[in-house]
Each structure stands twice: as structure tokens, then as C-alpha cells.
Write a protein that holds these residues in place. Structure first.
Motif, PDB file in Angstrom:
ATOM      1  N   ALA A  78      -6.264  -0.011   6.288  1.00 22.55           N
ATOM      2  CA  ALA A  78      -7.682  -0.583   6.653  1.00 22.55           C
ATOM      3  C   ALA A  78      -8.456  -0.449   5.517  1.00 22.55           C
ATOM      4  O   ALA A  78      -9.052  -1.637   5.168  1.00 22.55           O
ATOM      5  CB  ALA A  78      -8.383   0.045   7.901  1.00 22.55           C
ATOM      6  N   ARG A  79      -8.199   0.807   4.831  1.00 17.18           N
ATOM      7  CA  ARG A  79      -9.013   0.903   3.688  1.00 17.18           C
ATOM      8  C   ARG A  79      -8.717  -0.051   2.433  1.00 17.18           C
ATOM      9  O   ARG A  79      -9.440  -0.312   1.654  1.00 17.18           O
ATOM     10  CB  ARG A  79      -8.942   2.514   3.089  1.00 17.18           C
ATOM     11  CG  ARG A  79     -10.027   3.027   2.242  1.00 17.18           C
ATOM     12  CD  ARG A  79     -10.113   4.418   2.436  1.00 17.18           C
ATOM     13  NE  ARG A  79      -8.833   5.298   1.920  1.00 17.18           N
ATOM     14  CZ  ARG A  79      -8.227   6.201   2.659  1.00 17.18           C
ATOM     15  NH1 ARG A  79      -8.900   6.522   3.886  1.00 17.18           N
ATOM     16  NH2 ARG A  79      -7.206   6.589   2.374  1.00 17.18           N
ATOM     17  N   ALA A  80      -7.229  -0.426   2.539  1.00 11.21           N
ATOM     18  CA  ALA A  80      -7.022  -1.278   1.565  1.00 11.21           C
ATOM     19  C   ALA A  80      -7.200  -2.708   1.783  1.00 11.21           C
ATOM     20  O   ALA A  80      -6.827  -3.738   1.086  1.00 11.21           O
ATOM     21  CB  ALA A  80      -5.281  -1.210   1.396  1.00 11.21           C
ATOM     22  N   GLY A  81      -7.655  -2.950   3.002  1.00 12.23           N
ATOM     23  CA  GLY A  81      -7.839  -4.372   3.330  1.00 12.23           C
ATOM     24  C   GLY A  81      -6.843  -5.269   3.840  1.00 12.23           C
ATOM     25  O   GLY A  81      -6.915  -6.620   4.005  1.00 12.23           O
TER      26      GLY A  81
ATOM     27  N   ARG B   3      -2.732   3.911   9.393  1.00 13.74           N
ATOM     28  CA  ARG B   3      -3.592   2.716   9.579  1.00 13.74           C
ATOM     29  C   ARG B   3      -4.885   2.834   9.005  1.00 13.74           C
ATOM     30  O   ARG B   3      -5.508   1.757   8.593  1.00 13.74           O
ATOM     31  CB  ARG B   3      -3.932   2.662  11.197  1.00 13.74           C
ATOM     32  CG  ARG B   3      -3.064   2.321  12.162  1.00 13.74           C
ATOM     33  CD  ARG B   3      -3.646   2.024  13.603  1.00 13.74           C
ATOM     34  NE  ARG B   3      -2.644   1.582  14.649  1.00 13.74           N
ATOM     35  CZ  ARG B   3      -2.102   2.521  15.565  1.00 13.74           C
ATOM     36  NH1 ARG B   3      -2.583   3.676  15.618  1.00 13.74           N
ATOM     37  NH2 ARG B   3      -1.237   1.874  16.237  1.00 13.74           N
ATOM     38  N   GLU B   4      -5.601   4.079   8.930  1.00 10.63           N
ATOM     39  CA  GLU B   4      -6.861   4.165   8.048  1.00 10.63           C
ATOM     40  C   GLU B   4      -6.685   3.760   6.580  1.00 10.63           C
ATOM     41  O   GLU B   4      -7.230   2.985   5.890  1.00 10.63           O
ATOM     42  CB  GLU B   4      -6.872   5.675   8.049  1.00 10.63           C
ATOM     43  CG  GLU B   4      -7.425   6.474   9.343  1.00 10.63           C
ATOM     44  CD  GLU B   4      -7.630   7.872   9.228  1.00 10.63           C
ATOM     45  OE1 GLU B   4      -7.270   8.464   7.915  1.00 10.63           O
ATOM     46  OE2 GLU B   4      -8.029   8.526  10.314  1.00 10.63           O
ATOM     47  N   ARG B   5      -5.097   3.886   6.014  1.00  7.30           N
ATOM     48  CA  ARG B   5      -4.885   3.636   4.658  1.00  7.30           C
ATOM     49  C   ARG B   5      -4.895   2.128   4.464  1.00  7.30           C
ATOM     50  O   ARG B   5      -5.411   1.426   3.501  1.00  7.30           O
ATOM     51  CB  ARG B   5      -3.906   4.234   3.754  1.00  7.30           C
ATOM     52  CG  ARG B   5      -3.907   5.754   3.775  1.00  7.30           C
ATOM     53  CD  ARG B   5      -3.396   6.040   2.754  1.00  7.30           C
ATOM     54  NE  ARG B   5      -3.570   7.736   2.251  1.00  7.30           N
ATOM     55  CZ  ARG B   5      -3.228   8.197   1.137  1.00  7.30           C
ATOM     56  NH1 ARG B   5      -2.256   7.719   0.274  1.00  7.30           N
ATOM     57  NH2 ARG B   5      -3.657   9.637   0.967  1.00  7.30           N
TER      58      ARG B   5
ATOM     59  N   ARG C 228      -2.963   7.874  10.254  1.00  5.20           N
ATOM     60  CA  ARG C 228      -3.278   7.880   8.860  1.00  5.20           C
ATOM     61  C   ARG C 228      -2.773   6.693   8.098  1.00  5.20           C
ATOM     62  O   ARG C 228      -3.410   6.309   7.106  1.00  5.20           O
ATOM     63  CB  ARG C 228      -2.712   9.350   8.042  1.00  5.20           C
ATOM     64  CG  ARG C 228      -3.239  10.332   8.751  1.00  5.20           C
ATOM     65  CD  ARG C 228      -2.671  11.628   8.199  1.00  5.20           C
ATOM     66  NE  ARG C 228      -3.283  13.160   8.712  1.00  5.20           N
ATOM     67  CZ  ARG C 228      -2.742  14.090   8.094  1.00  5.20           C
ATOM     68  NH1 ARG C 228      -1.799  14.382   7.372  1.00  5.20           N
ATOM     69  NH2 ARG C 228      -3.381  15.294   8.916  1.00  5.20           N
TER      70      ARG C 228
ATOM     71  N   VAL D 277       0.777  -1.193   0.088  1.00  3.26           N
ATOM     72  CA  VAL D 277       0.027   0.123   0.028  1.00  3.26           C
ATOM     73  C   VAL D 277       0.754   1.223   0.071  1.00  3.26           C
ATOM     74  O   VAL D 277       1.378   1.460   0.951  1.00  3.26           O
ATOM     75  CB  VAL D 277      -0.814  -0.020   1.197  1.00  3.26           C
ATOM     76  CG1 VAL D 277      -1.620   1.290   1.233  1.00  3.26           C
ATOM     77  CG2 VAL D 277      -1.723  -1.289   1.250  1.00  3.26           C
TER      78      VAL D 277
END
Length: 226
Positions: free
Chosen positions: A221-224, A217-219, A215, A95
């Protein structure tokens, strides 16, 4: 009984944050560091030679990681220690995490891009095979987004503490697991060096910012991937 010592010294240019011409490290600091050396967990981030480094637009530093792998039928350990000071776009688990997008301030640009990697193992390998291990260690930098820019003095050294008296060497066709473990350990160490680092301001006011963990972690998580 030890008859000789052959020190190996490496360096990277941390001139973005440090006054490298001042030669602040002298005999007193070297002796203090040797006396303070101890076993146990290795400090990561802005410590020691990682205090002034910059990596992938963020504050770099020292990182470490290890793996246990089967080599020629024997469980072996591979440990990696890195000093990160190179350019590119940070990637974790594939990511992209560009500093220009995640930071509210300008990314830091390293001076004299370089990464120094040390790989230690107890695998039954010789000097020629260790050279192949060291090559794989540098390959691992691409996994975290290194761009191997012009002027980037990226290098690795590898050594083994295997006692030849305890058995023979591994054959070349038995080394693939060792290579994979080396790249895994180095990649994790590189990531750890950045995630453990803290925002640092140099003597001339130049700043290298820490990775904004929330931020990241957010990315992820969004990428799974977490």
C-alpha cells in the motif's frame, strides 16, 4: 490405448525442515497419493512436496496459476505448478519484502536451494518450442527476487496436450504471447506458494516462518501497488 508410461520425477532438497535421510515416503504413501488424486482446485502452500520447503527467507511450498493467451489465432491455456525452495529477497509487483525486515524471528535459509517448475499447455508447439517455454519459466523466478545462488538447482519442464491431428504447429514468431503468459503464470504461482504457506517447525526444531500478510499489505500500500 496407452502402451507405455514414461514418468518424470523431480526433487528439491528440503533438508532444512525435513529428515531427508529417513525416507518417510514409501509404497503406502505413494499409493495413497495416487488414489486421492482428483481434479479441481490445486492445494497450495505446505502440502505434498511443499511441506518442508523454504523460499526467500520464508516458508515455501506449492503454488499454481494459469493464463489464457492467443497463440497462432487460437485461445490456449498455460498452467504452472511450482515447488519453491530457493533463496533471495521476496518481491511482489517490484516491491522488496525482505524476510529480515518483516519477520520478528530469523529468516529461514534453505538447504540445497532449488525450485521445480512444471508448465502445462494446450498450445500447438513441439518439443523444441517447449524447451524455450521452459527457459522462460525459470526466468520468471527473478521477478519474485530469486538470487539463483550457487548450488541452486532451479529447473522447469514443459509439456503440451495439443493434438497434432487438430492442426499444425505455431511458428516461432508467434510464440511471444505464450512466453509472456508463461512468465506471468509462473511468477504468480511462486508468490502464491509463499503467501499460502504456514509457519512450520522441523523435527530438529528449525523453523520457517510464514509471510506476515499484514506487513506485506502495508508495504504494498505504501508503494502504491494495491
Amino acid at each position: 490405448h496407452t502402451t507405455t508410461l514414461n514418468p518424470v520425477v523431480g526433487e528439491t532438497n528440503d533438508g532444512f525442515l525435513s529428515d531427508i535421510r529417513r525416507r518417510a515416503v514409501g509404497e503406502e504413501q505413494v499409493v495413497a497419493a495416487l488414489e486421492a488424486a482428483a481434479s479441481g482446485p490445486v492445494a497450495e502452500g505446505c502440502v505434498g512436496a511443499g511441506a518442508g520447503t523454504v523460499a526467500l527467507g520464508y516458508k515455501g511450498g506449492i503454488g499454481t496459476a494459469s493464463r489464457v493467451v492467443d497463440v497462432a489465432g487460437t485461445p490456449c491455456t498455460v498452467g504452472a505448478l511450482v515447488q519453491t525452495n530457493f533463496s533471495g529477497t521476496l518481491r511482489i509487483a517490484g516491491v522488496p519484502l525482505p524476510a529480515e525486515e518483516l519477520l520478528t524471528d530469523d529468516p529461514a535459509e534453505p538447504v540445497g536451494n532449488s525450485c521445480m517448475i512444471v508448465v502445462a499447455t494446450d498450445a500447438p508447439v513441439d518439443g523444441r518450442q517447449l524447451g524455450r517455454v521452459a527457459n522462460r519459466a525459470v526466468f520468471a523466478m527473478r521477478g519474485v527476487g530469486a538470487d539463483y545462488a550457487q548450488g541452486s538447482g532451479d529447473y522447469a519442464i514443459a509439456f503440451s496436450v495439443h493434438d497434432p491431428a487438430t492442426g499444425g504447429l505455431a511458428a516461432d514468431d508467434e510464440l511471444s504471447p505464450l512466453f509472456a503468459a508463461t512468465m506471468d503464470a509462473v511468477e504468480e504461482a511462486l508468490i502464491n506458494s509463499v503467501l499460502a504457506a504456514e509457519t512450520t517447525v522441523g523435527p530438529e526444531g528449525r523453523t520457517a516462518h510464514a509471510v506476515p500478510i499484514d506487513r506485506v499489505r502495508e508495504r504494498l500500500a505504501r508503494a502504491g501497488v494495491v
